[in-house]
Scaffold this active site. Structure first.
Site, PDB file in Angstrom:
ATOM      1  N   ASP A 106     -25.687  36.587 -41.653  1.00 44.94           N
ATOM      2  CA  ASP A 106     -25.233  36.284 -40.289  1.00 44.94           C
ATOM      3  C   ASP A 106     -26.240  36.709 -39.223  1.00 44.94           C
ATOM      4  O   ASP A 106     -27.037  37.612 -39.431  1.00 44.94           O
ATOM      5  CB  ASP A 106     -23.890  37.003 -40.059  1.00 44.94           C
ATOM      6  CG  ASP A 106     -23.119  36.401 -38.899  1.00 44.94           C
ATOM      7  OD1 ASP A 106     -23.440  35.272 -38.480  1.00 44.94           O
ATOM      8  OD2 ASP A 106     -22.192  37.069 -38.402  1.00 44.94           O
ATOM      9  N   ASN A 123     -17.364  26.560 -41.033  1.00 49.48           N
ATOM     10  CA  ASN A 123     -18.576  26.245 -40.267  1.00 49.48           C
ATOM     11  C   ASN A 123     -18.682  24.763 -39.873  1.00 49.48           C
ATOM     12  O   ASN A 123     -19.496  24.394 -39.017  1.00 49.48           O
ATOM     13  CB  ASN A 123     -19.846  26.691 -41.011  1.00 49.48           C
ATOM     14  CG  ASN A 123     -20.063  28.193 -40.998  1.00 49.48           C
ATOM     15  OD1 ASN A 123     -20.620  28.761 -41.934  1.00 49.48           O
ATOM     16  ND2 ASN A 123     -19.628  28.873 -39.937  1.00 49.48           N
TER      17      ASN A 123
HETATM   18  C1  IPE Z   1     -19.882  33.651 -41.785  1.00 50.06           C
HETATM   19  O1  IPE Z   1     -20.443  33.788 -40.533  1.00 50.06           O
HETATM   20  C2  IPE Z   1     -20.445  32.471 -42.490  1.00 50.06           C
HETATM   21  C3  IPE Z   1     -21.856  32.554 -42.880  1.00 50.06           C
HETATM   22  C4  IPE Z   1     -22.691  33.534 -42.619  1.00 50.06           C
HETATM   23  C5  IPE Z   1     -22.344  31.431 -43.627  1.00 50.06           C
HETATM   24  P1  IPE Z   1     -19.809  33.146 -39.227  1.00 50.06           P
HETATM   25  O2  IPE Z   1     -20.803  33.401 -38.158  1.00 50.06           O
HETATM   26  O3  IPE Z   1     -19.436  31.752 -39.479  1.00 50.06           O
HETATM   27  O4  IPE Z   1     -18.488  34.007 -39.033  1.00 50.06           O
HETATM   28  P2  IPE Z   1     -17.708  34.419 -37.731  1.00 50.06           P
HETATM   29  O5  IPE Z   1     -17.388  33.147 -37.005  1.00 50.06           O
HETATM   30  O6  IPE Z   1     -18.589  35.304 -36.939  1.00 50.06           O
HETATM   31  O7  IPE Z   1     -16.499  35.148 -38.233  1.00 50.06           O
HETATM   32  C1  IPE Z   2     -25.224  32.570 -39.981  1.00 47.01           C
HETATM   33  O1  IPE Z   2     -25.749  32.681 -38.702  1.00 47.01           O
HETATM   34  C2  IPE Z   2     -25.559  31.244 -40.627  1.00 47.01           C
HETATM   35  C3  IPE Z   2     -24.433  30.301 -40.725  1.00 47.01           C
HETATM   36  C4  IPE Z   2     -23.207  30.540 -40.400  1.00 47.01           C
HETATM   37  C5  IPE Z   2     -24.737  29.004 -41.242  1.00 47.01           C
HETATM   38  P1  IPE Z   2     -24.920  32.195 -37.444  1.00 47.01           P
HETATM   39  O2  IPE Z   2     -25.259  30.765 -37.196  1.00 47.01           O
HETATM   40  O3  IPE Z   2     -23.493  32.491 -37.606  1.00 47.01           O
HETATM   41  O4  IPE Z   2     -25.555  33.082 -36.299  1.00 47.01           O
HETATM   42  P2  IPE Z   2     -24.767  33.800 -35.136  1.00 47.01           P
HETATM   43  O5  IPE Z   2     -23.714  34.643 -35.783  1.00 47.01           O
HETATM   44  O6  IPE Z   2     -24.194  32.742 -34.263  1.00 47.01           O
HETATM   45  O7  IPE Z   2     -25.810  34.620 -34.463  1.00 47.01           O
HETATM   46 MG    MG Z   3     -22.337  34.094 -37.179  1.00 42.76          MG
END
Ligand code: IPE
Ligand code: IPE
Ligand code: MG
Length: 249
Positions: free
Chosen positions: A30, A78
Site C-alpha cells: 500500500d 479496487n
Molecule cells: C488494499 O489497499 C489493497 C491493495 C494494497 C492491493 P487499499 O488502498 O485498497 O485499501 P484501503 O482502501 O486503504 O482500505
Molecule cells: C496500493 O497503493 C496499490 C493498489 C491498491 C493497487 P494505493 O493505490 O492504494 O496507494 P494509496 O494508498 O492511495 O497511497
Molecule cells: Mg491504498
C-alpha cells in the site's frame, strides 16, 4: 589488460535467526498513490515503482528462506477506483507478465495467483497462465500474487465448494473441518501465514487473508510501498522473531 569486477548483489541477512524465519509472509503493498502524489506525479507512476519494490523484496524474502510470500496487488474493492487507474493497473500487470521470462530467468521464484482472475480480460488471463507455467520449475520461494482477491469472497467461494461437495455426497457435513475448509482456499497447501506487513501507515486488513490471519503477527510501517527497503523487511522479520506466539495456549 582489463579486469572486470562482476557486481554481486549482496543480500544482508545478518541478525536474522535462520531457524525462525516466517514461513509465509503476507504484504499489503500500500501507499503507491500517495508516494506518487507527494512527488507531483500520477498515481500510475507509484504503481510502477511498487513493482520494482516487489522484485527487490521478493528476492530478499527468497534469500532469507521465506517459503511463500503472498502480496496484495488488487482487491475485489479496487474496481471502485477510476477507470483510468484501473486501466493503468491492468496494463501494468499485463506488461509485466509479458516480460516474465526475462524477469525470472535468473530467479528460482515460482509464481502463483490468488483471486477471481476469471474477471480479467482474456489476454491478461492468458498472461497469468503463461507466467505460472514458465516459472513452474522454480525450486525457491512461492510468490503468490493476490489479484482481484478478497478474503470474504475467498471464504464464500470455499463455503460454496463445501456445500457442493456435501450435496454430491463426496463428504459428510461433519467431515467439513478447518483442515478441509483450508484446502478450499486459494492458499491451499501453502504454510500458515506467520507475518502480515502493511506499509503506508494504515492499520487494517482491507479484506486481505481474513481466514489465514487468525494467528499471524502484524507489522506496520509508515513508509509507502515504493520506498520499502530490504532493511525494512529485515526489521519486520527480526521484530517477528522477538514476538511471543502463544496460539491461545
Ligand atoms: C488494499 O489497499 C489493497 C491493495 C494494497 C492491493 P487499499 O488502498 O485498497 O485499501 P484501503 O482502501 O486503504 O482500505
Ligand atoms: C496500493 O497503493 C496499490 C493498489 C491498491 C493497487 P494505493 O493505490 O492504494 O496507494 P494509496 O494508498 O492511495 O497511497
Ligand atoms: Mg491504498
Amino acid at each position: 589488460m582489463l579486469f572486470f569486477k562482476k557486481k554481486i548483489k549482496h543480500i544482508d541477512t545478518g541478525d536474522i535467526d535462520p531457524s525462525r524465519v516466517p514461513q509465509h509472509v503476507g504484504i499489503i503493498m500500500d501507499g503507491n498513490g500517495r508516494w506518487a502524489k507527494r512527488r507531483g506525479m500520477p498515481r500510475s507512476v507509484g504503481h510502477k515503482a511498487g513493482v520494482d519494490t516487489l522484485e527487490r523484496i521478493a528476492d530478499y524474502c527468497n534469500a532469507v528462506g521465506v517459503k511463500a510470500l503472498t502480496v496484495y496487488a488488487f482487491s475485489t474493492e479496487n474496481w471502485k477506483r477510476s477507470a483510468e487507474e484501473v486501466g493503468a493497473l491492468m496494463n501494468l500487470f499485463y506488461h509485466y507478465l509479458t516480460i516474465i521470462e526475462e524477469k525470472f530467468r535468473n530467479r528460482n521464484i515460482k509464481l502463483r495467483f490468488s483471486g477471481d482472475t476469471a474477471a480479467f480480460s482474456d489476454k491478461l488471463q492468458k498472461a497469468i497462465d503463461h507466467a505460472v507455467e514458465v516459472t513452474s520449475s522454480g525450486d525457491g520461494m512461492i510468490l503468490n500474487v493476490a489479484m482481484n482477491y478478497g478474503g470474504r469472497d475467498e471464504i464464500v467461494r470455499a463455503a460454496r465448494s463445501a456445500a457442493d461437495a456435501v450435496s454430491r455426497g463426496e463428504i459428510t457435513l461433519e467431515g467439513i473441518d478447518e483442515e478441509y475448509f483450508g484446502k478450499l482456499l486459494y492458499t491451499a497447501n501453502l504454510p500458515e501465514v506467520d507475518l502480515i506487513i502493511r506499509p503506508s501507515g494504515e492499520q487494517r486488513l482491507s479484506n486481505f487473508l481474513l481466514w489465514q490471519a487468525a494467528y499471524a503477527e502484524f507489522w506496520y510501517s509508515d513508509i509507502c510501498w515504493p520506498d520499502f527497503s530490504e532493511q525494512d523487511m529485515k526489521q519486520a522479520i527480526i521484530d517477528y522473531q522477538n514476538r511471543s506466539r502463544r496460539f491461545g495456549a
